[in-house]
Write an enzyme that holds these catalytic residues in place. Structure first.
Site, PDB file in Angstrom:
ATOM      1  N   TYR A  16      -7.062  -8.871  11.421  1.00 49.72           N
ATOM      2  CA  TYR A  16      -5.769  -8.541  12.040  1.00 49.72           C
ATOM      3  C   TYR A  16      -5.720  -9.109  13.455  1.00 49.72           C
ATOM      4  O   TYR A  16      -6.743  -9.196  14.136  1.00 49.72           O
ATOM      5  CB  TYR A  16      -5.577  -7.025  12.086  1.00 49.72           C
ATOM      6  CG  TYR A  16      -5.214  -6.446  10.728  1.00 49.72           C
ATOM      7  CD1 TYR A  16      -3.912  -6.510  10.256  1.00 49.72           C
ATOM      8  CD2 TYR A  16      -6.180  -5.845   9.920  1.00 49.72           C
ATOM      9  CE1 TYR A  16      -3.566  -5.990   9.010  1.00 49.72           C
ATOM     10  CE2 TYR A  16      -5.848  -5.325   8.674  1.00 49.72           C
ATOM     11  CZ  TYR A  16      -4.536  -5.405   8.230  1.00 49.72           C
ATOM     12  OH  TYR A  16      -4.199  -4.891   6.997  1.00 49.72           O
ATOM     13  N   GLU A  47       0.841  -1.203   0.000  1.00 50.24           N
ATOM     14  CA  GLU A  47       0.000   0.000   0.000  1.00 50.24           C
ATOM     15  C   GLU A  47       0.874   1.251   0.000  1.00 50.24           C
ATOM     16  O   GLU A  47       2.015   1.230   0.486  1.00 50.24           O
ATOM     17  CB  GLU A  47      -0.896  -0.018   1.254  1.00 50.24           C
ATOM     18  CG  GLU A  47      -1.812   1.189   1.371  1.00 50.24           C
ATOM     19  CD  GLU A  47      -2.914   1.009   2.418  1.00 50.24           C
ATOM     20  OE1 GLU A  47      -2.843   0.067   3.221  1.00 50.24           O
ATOM     21  OE2 GLU A  47      -3.848   1.840   2.412  1.00 50.24           O
ATOM     22  N   ASN A  55     -12.417  -1.444  -0.964  1.00 51.37           N
ATOM     23  CA  ASN A  55     -11.676  -2.010   0.169  1.00 51.37           C
ATOM     24  C   ASN A  55     -12.300  -1.512   1.468  1.00 51.37           C
ATOM     25  O   ASN A  55     -12.550  -0.305   1.623  1.00 51.37           O
ATOM     26  CB  ASN A  55     -10.209  -1.538   0.119  1.00 51.37           C
ATOM     27  CG  ASN A  55      -9.457  -1.835   1.422  1.00 51.37           C
ATOM     28  OD1 ASN A  55      -9.034  -2.967   1.644  1.00 51.37           O
ATOM     29  ND2 ASN A  55      -9.295  -0.834   2.278  1.00 51.37           N
ATOM     30  N   GLU A  56     -12.553  -2.404   2.369  1.00 49.03           N
ATOM     31  CA  GLU A  56     -13.103  -2.040   3.688  1.00 49.03           C
ATOM     32  C   GLU A  56     -14.165  -0.946   3.550  1.00 49.03           C
ATOM     33  O   GLU A  56     -14.081   0.122   4.185  1.00 49.03           O
ATOM     34  CB  GLU A  56     -11.990  -1.604   4.656  1.00 49.03           C
ATOM     35  CG  GLU A  56     -11.067  -2.753   5.010  1.00 49.03           C
ATOM     36  CD  GLU A  56     -10.153  -2.514   6.214  1.00 49.03           C
ATOM     37  OE1 GLU A  56     -10.131  -1.404   6.777  1.00 49.03           O
ATOM     38  OE2 GLU A  56      -9.462  -3.477   6.596  1.00 49.03           O
ATOM     39  N   GLU A  62      -6.441  -9.301   3.852  1.00 49.79           N
ATOM     40  CA  GLU A  62      -5.453  -8.657   4.723  1.00 49.79           C
ATOM     41  C   GLU A  62      -5.437  -9.428   6.027  1.00 49.79           C
ATOM     42  O   GLU A  62      -6.491  -9.654   6.626  1.00 49.79           O
ATOM     43  CB  GLU A  62      -5.822  -7.187   5.000  1.00 49.79           C
ATOM     44  CG  GLU A  62      -5.705  -6.299   3.779  1.00 49.79           C
ATOM     45  CD  GLU A  62      -6.001  -4.829   4.076  1.00 49.79           C
ATOM     46  OE1 GLU A  62      -5.851  -4.384   5.234  1.00 49.79           O
ATOM     47  OE2 GLU A  62      -6.387  -4.116   3.130  1.00 49.79           O
ATOM     48  N   GLN A  95       1.939  -6.158   5.651  1.00 49.45           N
ATOM     49  CA  GLN A  95       2.136  -5.906   4.234  1.00 49.45           C
ATOM     50  C   GLN A  95       3.535  -6.387   3.857  1.00 49.45           C
ATOM     51  O   GLN A  95       4.294  -6.781   4.727  1.00 49.45           O
ATOM     52  CB  GLN A  95       1.951  -4.434   3.927  1.00 49.45           C
ATOM     53  CG  GLN A  95       0.553  -3.912   4.267  1.00 49.45           C
ATOM     54  CD  GLN A  95       0.283  -2.500   3.752  1.00 49.45           C
ATOM     55  OE1 GLN A  95       1.051  -1.903   3.043  1.00 49.45           O
ATOM     56  NE2 GLN A  95      -0.878  -1.956   4.176  1.00 49.45           N
TER      57      GLN A  95
END
Ligand code: AHR
Length: 516
Positions: free
Chosen positions: A271, A57, A202-203, A322, A374
């Site tokens: 996460y 990113e 995204n999200e 992710e 990432q």
């Protein structure tokens, strides 16, 4: 990584050594013995290489300074890409790379990153710095080609339009003759990029527009309706899935999608957070973070079951777009020095990576792609540099954990019996091909050595070689001055009568490769 061991090498490793003699005593008397059965006769499914996918990113020093230093940089580079990073990533082989975000994706306008004159914009998500757009889609595709990764572009739904995304697909994939495809050629790429993977936002429940699932589903339907399979690239559209195991988001999205062509992918993010700074973990904090992987496993099972209830033919594939450990970064001075979300990667981080990769093997039939967050300098990264201008680039313990799991790629995952339900117990996964069986063990405890006695059903391995990644200090890491402090090393494993024995000390990942 566990090297591909030739039969001659196997023979050299094991010749003349008895079952016991092959196992030098490395554990104390308190080590408990775990009896594991690898069921080579009970297949789960193909371990797609994409379960070892990655994400980059425009955030901190991931892209700028990490991957891209520019052609005029004093840092050794190949056409502007940091040479050491390219070399390391090529060695690991990266199946797929997702870009440009993350949150950044829903405020990214792709035309800003093409051509000679590129506007400067403010990156509103990651520090309001000025983004000069020197790294755009041509540079991204160039990176993918250099490291052998399949590109995955995340489109802008939050602040973009259907037309903008539709045009991006045409610019990338239409062979020639349209104004956009000719513009691509004029910008140096006459051949179409052939991008198959397209994220539609995204999200979008968060930074990607704070939408309700119903509103997002309506937008998904609208955006997807304008995207075409130009130039033979069959598009694989990925919809925004839940935050963790948010069943409500998934249900409402899927309800609202009734009657529309289903997306090819549905991407959840998960996460593993902590309140501790990366190098200040204690046993309790470590145990709390490692235990989250059991919830990841449950979330994948439940989200796949939910998708199945709407789509029994599985036209929609589950992505973990992710994932990774996100430690407490509010108090680390490194962030100021090295870049936003720059996170030191320790032995604990490698254990976390191993737990995740074991989960993906065990659920190989439910997952299509998993991208760790990432790839460089941000969160659970594979490589760290000493800042965007720094010349040093180290392979983190996460990199080495991925190397240890590489032999599983493209093999068939098989079931393992004998592991309990303790989230902090010995984690095991196994896979097979026609000629090999691979078994990975992760011991997430920092004071509970394990001696493993592993038998096989449906296979009778005669030769084995193992590699271990281990450090007894959970906070140890590969620093810029001691870059190879924690690297995979050969590890003793004894084979006899179709069984293997090995030690898996606390805070260790071990991969055993077996041949009949
Ligand atoms: O990976 C960092 C951020 O985490 C991403 O931009 C976003 O998608 C997620 O919340």
């Amino acid at each position: 990584m566990p090297p591909k061991t030739s039969r001659r090498q196997f023979a050299r490793n094991t010749a003349g050594l008895s079952f016991a003699a092959l196992l030098p005593r490395m554990l104390g008397d308190t080590a408990r013995t775990e009896r594991i059965v690898v069921r080579a006769d009970s297949e789960i499914g193909l371990i797609r290489p994409e379960l070892h996918g990655h994400f980059a990113e425009h955030l901190g020093s991931c892209v700028y300074g990490g991957l891209w230093v520019g052609k005029d940089s004093a840092i050794p580079n190949v056409d502007g890409y940091r040479k050491e990073a390219i070399d390391y990533l090529r060695e690991l082989t990266i199946p797929v790379l997702r870009w440009p975000g993350g949150c950044f994706a829903d405020d990214y306008h792709w035309r800003d990153g093409i051509g000679a004159k590129r506007p400067k914009r403010v990156n509103i998500h990651w520090g309001e710095y000025v983004e000069d757009n020197s790294f755009g889609v041509h540079e991204f595709i160039g990176l993918c080609r250099k490291i052998g990764a399949e590109p995955y572009l995340a489109g802008n739904v939050g602040s973009g339009s259907p037309r903008e995304l539709r045009d991006w697909v045409e610019y990338c994939n239409y062979p020639s003759g349209s104004t956009l495809s000719d513009e691509r050629a004029a910008n140096g790429s006459p051949e179409p990029f052939g991008v198959r993977y397209w994220g539609v936002g995204n999200e979008n429940w968060g930074c990607g527009g704070r939408m309700t699932p119903e509103h997002y589903a309506d937008l998904y339907r609208q955006f997807a309706g304008y995207l075409r399979n130009f130039g033979g690239a069959r598009l694989f559209l990925i919809a925004c899935g839940p935050n963790g195991n948010d069943v409500r988001w998934s249900r409402k999205f899927l309800d609202q999608m009734a009657g529309a062509p289903p997306p090819s992918g549905f991407a959840m993010h998960f996460y593993e957070n902590s309140t501790k700074a990366p190098t200040q973990f204690d046993t309790d904090a470590m145990n709390t973070q490692m235990a989250i992987f059991q919830r990841v496993e449950q979330a994948i099972v439940q989200q796949r079951a939910l998708l199945d209830s709407y789509d029994p033919q599985r036209r929609t594939n589950l992505f973990l777009d992710e994932w990774g450990v996100w430690d407490n970064l509010n108090i680390t001075p490194e962030q100021k020095q090295y870049g936003r979300l720059w996170q030191q990667i320790t032995m604990r981080s490698a254990i976390a990576a191993g737990l995740g990769l074991n989960v993906f093997n065990r659920l190989a039939d439910k997952l299509y792609m998993c991208n760790i967050a990432q790839i460089v300098n941000v969160l659970h990264s594979l490589l760290l540099t000493d800042g965007p201008q720094g010349r040093k680039c180290v392979r983190t313990t996460t990199y080495h954990a991925f190397m240890l799991f590489k032999p599983h790629r493209s093999k068939t995952a098989v079931r393992v019996e004998g592991t309990g339900s303790d989230p902090l117990g010995l984690s095991v996964s196994a896979s097979k091909s026609a000629s090999e069986i691979v078994v990975s063990f992760v011991n997430p405890r920092n004071s509970a050595d394990v001696s493993v006695d592993c038998s096989f059903a449906g296979a009778a391995p005669k030769q084995a070689a193992a590699q271990i990644l281990h450090h007894s200090d959970m906070n140890a890491y590969n620093s810029f001055d001691d870059a190879d402090k924690i690297v995979p090393k050969p590890h003793p494993v004894a084979v006899e009568g179709g069984r293997i024995r090995l030690d898996v000390p606390s805070m260790a990942l071990v991969t055993v490769t077996l041949q009949s």
